[in-house]
Design an enzyme around this catalytic site. Sequence first.
Site, PDB file in Angstrom:
ATOM      1  N   ASP A   1       0.361   3.798   1.667  1.00 10.81           N
ATOM      2  CA  ASP A   1       0.306   4.376   3.018  1.00 10.81           C
ATOM      3  C   ASP A   1       1.718   4.667   3.554  1.00 10.81           C
ATOM      4  O   ASP A   1       2.590   3.792   3.542  1.00 10.81           O
ATOM      5  CB  ASP A   1      -0.423   3.384   3.949  1.00 10.81           C
ATOM      6  CG  ASP A   1      -0.809   4.022   5.280  1.00 10.81           C
ATOM      7  OD1 ASP A   1       0.084   4.555   5.964  1.00 10.81           O
ATOM      8  OD2 ASP A   1      -2.006   3.971   5.634  1.00 10.81           O
TER       9      ASP A   1
ATOM     10  N   HIS B   1      -2.079  -4.091   4.954  1.00 11.12           N
ATOM     11  CA  HIS B   1      -1.886  -3.657   6.348  1.00 11.12           C
ATOM     12  C   HIS B   1      -3.238  -3.432   7.010  1.00 11.12           C
ATOM     13  O   HIS B   1      -4.213  -3.063   6.342  1.00 11.12           O
ATOM     14  CB  HIS B   1      -1.023  -2.396   6.415  1.00 11.12           C
ATOM     15  CG  HIS B   1      -1.669  -1.161   5.855  1.00 11.12           C
ATOM     16  ND1 HIS B   1      -2.246  -0.195   6.645  1.00 11.12           N
ATOM     17  CD2 HIS B   1      -1.858  -0.745   4.570  1.00 11.12           C
ATOM     18  CE1 HIS B   1      -2.736   0.769   5.877  1.00 11.12           C
ATOM     19  NE2 HIS B   1      -2.519   0.463   4.606  1.00 11.12           N
TER      20      HIS B   1
ATOM     21  N   CYS C   1       0.843  -1.200   0.000  1.00  9.13           N
ATOM     22  CA  CYS C   1       0.000   0.000   0.000  1.00  9.13           C
ATOM     23  C   CYS C   1       0.878   1.250   0.000  1.00  9.13           C
ATOM     24  O   CYS C   1       1.979   1.249   0.538  1.00  9.13           O
ATOM     25  CB  CYS C   1      -0.920   0.005   1.221  1.00  9.13           C
ATOM     26  SG  CYS C   1      -2.090   1.391   1.239  1.00  9.13           S
TER      27      CYS C   1
ATOM     28  N   ARG D   1       2.836   4.838   6.354  1.00  5.95           N
ATOM     29  CA  ARG D   1       3.247   4.062   7.539  1.00  5.95           C
ATOM     30  C   ARG D   1       3.751   2.669   7.191  1.00  5.95           C
ATOM     31  O   ARG D   1       4.112   1.892   8.073  1.00  5.95           O
ATOM     32  CB  ARG D   1       2.059   3.953   8.510  1.00  5.95           C
ATOM     33  CG  ARG D   1       1.603   5.290   9.054  1.00  5.95           C
ATOM     34  CD  ARG D   1       0.243   5.196   9.702  1.00  5.95           C
ATOM     35  NE  ARG D   1      -0.798   4.867   8.725  1.00  5.95           N
ATOM     36  CZ  ARG D   1      -2.104   4.763   9.019  1.00  5.95           C
ATOM     37  NH1 ARG D   1      -2.508   4.959  10.256  1.00  5.95           N
ATOM     38  NH2 ARG D   1      -2.976   4.472   8.078  1.00  5.95           N
TER      39      ARG D   1
ATOM     40  N   CYS E   1      -6.265  -0.194   6.800  1.00  5.44           N
ATOM     41  CA  CYS E   1      -6.025   0.455   5.495  1.00  5.44           C
ATOM     42  C   CYS E   1      -7.179   1.417   5.154  1.00  5.44           C
ATOM     43  O   CYS E   1      -8.343   1.010   5.099  1.00  5.44           O
ATOM     44  CB  CYS E   1      -5.872  -0.605   4.414  1.00  5.44           C
ATOM     45  SG  CYS E   1      -5.524   0.097   2.784  1.00  5.44           S
TER      46      CYS E   1
HETATM   47 CO    CO Z   1      -3.505   1.168   2.981  1.00  2.00          CO
END
Ligand code: CO
Length: 209
Positions: free
Chosen positions: A44, A98, A42, A46, A101
């Site tokens: 993302d 993750h 992803c 993080r 999400c």
């Molecule tokens: Co995500």
Amino acid sequence: MRVLKDLFDKNEIWAEKIEAADPGFFAALSKQQTPDYLWIGCSDSRVPANEIVGLMPGEIFVHRNIANLVVHTDLNCLSVIQFAVEVLKVKHIIVCGHYGCGGIKAAMENGEHGLIDNWLRNIKDIHRFRQAELDFVQDPKKKLDLMCELNVVEQVSNVCHTTIVQNAWKNKQDLSIHGWIYDIADGRLKDLDVCITQADEIAETHRLK
Ligand code: CO
């Protein structure tokens, strides 16, 4: 004027640290890359691929998009898979989702977000296919976590269904597809045990002759 100076400063420190620990690191790496892994994760912030698994530049080939999707018509993702498998000859493709999400969460709700809704539609389809399983879970957080896991399982299948991966197996190339999930709350990875290593393990409807 150089903008975002702090990032350039950090880059200087980072490069110096690596070079000090391993003189000639960048010079050697500039000649070629031979990663064993392709990471599909992803976007993302993080979930930084290299950091999570403690790998250095050159050790992992990375593709990231919202909610780590492998869509049959996504030329970007398919091109990455083709290059990784046919040119770099990676041995492992890791689809890593993750928990928590935002893309999955948005797809499970009914809000309108503009262009991205077209991308999230792919997740809505999985939601619909797995509705019965998801209905067993009442707690919203647990439901989202389960959906994050089911999405990874589906994307592993999508990787396996590509002609790229099936041809690699046909040519006896050593290639395993893995499904993992990362917990942003504790930094730990979990293997979802959906490792696929040959065409016999995928649905007959998608198996190429
Ligand atoms: Co995500």
